[in-house]
Design an enzyme around this catalytic site. Structure first.
Site, PDB file in Angstrom:
ATOM      1  N   LYS A  85       0.812  -1.223   0.000  1.00 46.42           N
ATOM      2  CA  LYS A  85       0.000   0.000   0.000  1.00 46.42           C
ATOM      3  C   LYS A  85       0.848   1.277   0.000  1.00 46.42           C
ATOM      4  CE  LYS A  85      -4.443  -1.572   0.740  1.00 46.42           C
ATOM      5  NZ  LYS A  85      -4.327  -2.958   1.134  1.00 46.42           N
ATOM      6  N   GLU A 107     -10.120   6.715   2.377  1.00 42.21           N
ATOM      7  CA  GLU A 107     -11.051   5.765   2.979  1.00 42.21           C
ATOM      8  C   GLU A 107     -10.244   4.568   3.473  1.00 42.21           C
ATOM      9  OE1 GLU A 107     -10.107   5.723  -0.082  1.00 42.21           O
ATOM     10  OE2 GLU A 107      -9.746   3.597  -0.500  1.00 42.21           O
ATOM     11  N   SER A 374       1.824  -9.785  -1.009  1.00 45.04           N
ATOM     12  CA  SER A 374       1.481  -8.366  -0.910  1.00 45.04           C
ATOM     13  C   SER A 374       1.666  -7.778   0.483  1.00 45.04           C
ATOM     14  CB  SER A 374       0.043  -8.143  -1.379  1.00 45.04           C
ATOM     15  OG  SER A 374      -0.850  -8.980  -0.672  1.00 45.04           O
TER      16      SER A 374
HETATM   17  C1  LIG Z   1      -5.256  -3.998   0.776  1.00 44.44           C
HETATM   18  C2  LIG Z   1      -4.518  -5.251   0.581  1.00 44.44           C
HETATM   19  C3  LIG Z   1      -4.781  -6.104  -0.508  1.00 44.44           C
HETATM   20  C4  LIG Z   1      -5.905  -5.869  -1.479  1.00 44.44           C
HETATM   21  O1  LIG Z   1      -5.784  -4.757  -2.278  1.00 44.44           O
HETATM   22  P1  LIG Z   1      -5.369  -4.801  -3.821  1.00 44.44           P
HETATM   23  O2  LIG Z   1      -5.680  -3.445  -4.287  1.00 44.44           O
HETATM   24  O3  LIG Z   1      -6.168  -5.863  -4.501  1.00 44.44           O
HETATM   25  O4  LIG Z   1      -3.908  -5.109  -3.863  1.00 44.44           O
HETATM   26  C5  LIG Z   1      -4.001  -7.229  -0.673  1.00 44.44           C
HETATM   27  N1  LIG Z   1      -3.009  -7.530   0.193  1.00 44.44           N
HETATM   28  C6  LIG Z   1      -2.726  -6.740   1.257  1.00 44.44           C
HETATM   29  C7  LIG Z   1      -1.623  -7.135   2.168  1.00 44.44           C
HETATM   30  C8  LIG Z   1      -3.468  -5.581   1.478  1.00 44.44           C
HETATM   31  O5  LIG Z   1      -3.182  -4.813   2.542  1.00 44.44           O
END
Ligand SMILES: *Cc1c(COP(=O)(O)O)cnc(C)c1O
Length: 391
Positions: A85, A107, A374
């Site tokens: 993020k 948000e 992610s």
């Molecule tokens: C917010 C989040 C996501 C989902 O958001 P995308 O926009 O689909 O990437 C995925 N993994 C983590 C660790 C997140 O914090």
């Protein structure tokens, strides 16, 4: 070249009249600065020294041995804040500063985007307001506390169900009367144009790095790249670098909740229908009357009834495959991956891990997969504990 915000039949900007100048101002600033040498140098410096880029591409040896094929992990979980993020919030907040704005709003649902925005608000000395549903404020009290520590104001949203989609509605409403000094920092590749294009741009380093690292470490491109899909930003960041490589299979993994046969799933691309939501046309979870579904998944960060318009187009083109995994598979994969690698994955990212586990015995052994991790799962340990008590 300027993107018009249309991805086939998807995207666009379906917003109140008052917001159109504000969106155009952001679009103009984005195209003015995105390749500006000073902007690029400042962004690169912050990516390296504040966020922690480049992130490693790591060969997961014991997990690979278990699966019977090779898995390389793109370690976005090692970034500041614990997820991808921050790539986006640093980029958009820097843009806000170049635009001469002094205030930012955002948000948040699970709190991850809110926290990343609050951190960058502090970094740039921008006054920060985070809109968050009252239910989510209760569920995510640690993140709320962290946002306040960063100096952000957390604005409780009571309307609707007190969750993410209501927070977006209120943030958009607030923005309509504060467009002169305030920029709305959107959290994923959805919402009205130009957000899908801007957010993707700031997430591109994931894929650019992974592609170069693959050539260096594996000696060739991967056979498969997989990532979880909520709004679609981390997956778009990594997929983009491989779209032109037709031999690389791209797999986006959505939450199937308790199962696709029930109403409680959030697999927008797998099960959604075309509609307009939060300013853009996309696949959307809705009932017969066109009412938007409440989604329910074990990972709050994937609970969103819409998905980025570019993903919708890539699905229709057949370039990316979208699959769903269920909560139980996610919990199994969370435990397995942590035991094999000593890395606690975010429940969101664990959806992509669970997909790979489902391919055990199906993928041939010489295959090389890049898994986009992610985020880290420290925030999720309590949730997993509730479902799977440790004896
Ligand atoms: C917010 C989040 C996501 C989902 O958001 P995308 O926009 O689909 O990437 C995925 N993994 C983590 C660790 C997140 O914090």
């Amino acid at each position: 070249m300027k993107h018009d915000g249309r991805f086939g039949q998807f995207g666009g900007f379906y917003v109140p009249e008052v917001l159109i100048p504000a969106l155009e101002e952001i679009e103009q600033a984005f195209y003015k600065y995105k390749d500006d040498p000073q902007f690029v140098a400042e962004l690169d410096n912050l990516y390296r020294n504040y966020a922690g880029r480049p992130t490693p591409l790591y060969y997961a040896r014991r997990f690979s041995e278990y699966l019977g094929f090779n898995v390389y992990v793109k370690r976005e979980d090692l970034l500041h804040g614990g997820a991808h993020k921050v790539n986006n919030t640093i980029g958009q907040a820097l843009l806000a500063r170049y635009m001469g704005k002094t205030k930012i709003i955002a948000e948040t649902g699970a709190g991850q985007h809110g926290l990343a925005t609050a951190m960058t608000g502090a970094l740039f000395g921008l006054e920060t307001k985070i809109f968050m549903g009252t239910i989510d404020i209760e569920r995510q009290s640690v993140n709320v506390h962290k946002m306040r520590l960063c100096g952000a104001e957390v604005v409780p949203v009571e309307s609707g169900t007190g969750t993410l989609k209501d927070a977006i509605n209120d943030a958009l409403r607030y923005w309509t009367s504060h467009v002169e000094d305030t920029v709305y920092i959107f959290g994923s590749v959805c919402g009205p144009h130009p957000y899908p294009t801007i957010v993707k741009h700031f997430q591109l380093p994931i894929g650019v790095e992974a592609r170069a690292q693959s050539l260096e470490i594996i000696g060739k491109l991967p056979d498969v790249v997989t990532a979880c899909v909520g709004g679609g930003s981390n997956s778009m960041g990594i997929f983009s670098a491989f779209i032109a490589d037709q031999d690389v299979r791209l797999v986006g993994v959505e939450p199937g909740g308790k199962g696709l046969a029930t109403d409680e799933h959030a697999a927008t691309l797998v099960a959604g229908k075309v509609g307009v939501f939060h300013g853009a046309k996309s696949y959307l979870l809705q009932d017969e009357e066109g009412q938007v579904h409440e989604t329910e998944s074990i990972s709050a960060g994937l609970d969103y009834p819409a998905v980025g318009p570019e993903h919708c187009m890539l699905k229709d083109l057949g370039r990316v495959e979208y699959v769903a995994v269920e909560d139980e598979q996610v919990l199994d994969a969370f435990e397995l991956f942590t035991k094999k690698e000593g890395i606690i994955p975010a429940l969101e990212s664990t959806h992509a891990i669970a997909y790979l586990v489902s391919q055990k015995g199906k993928f041939p052994k010489e295959i090389n997969v890049i898994l986009n991790l992610s985020g880290r799962g420290d925030k999720d340990v309590g949730i997993v504990e509730k479902h799977r008590p440790v004896e």
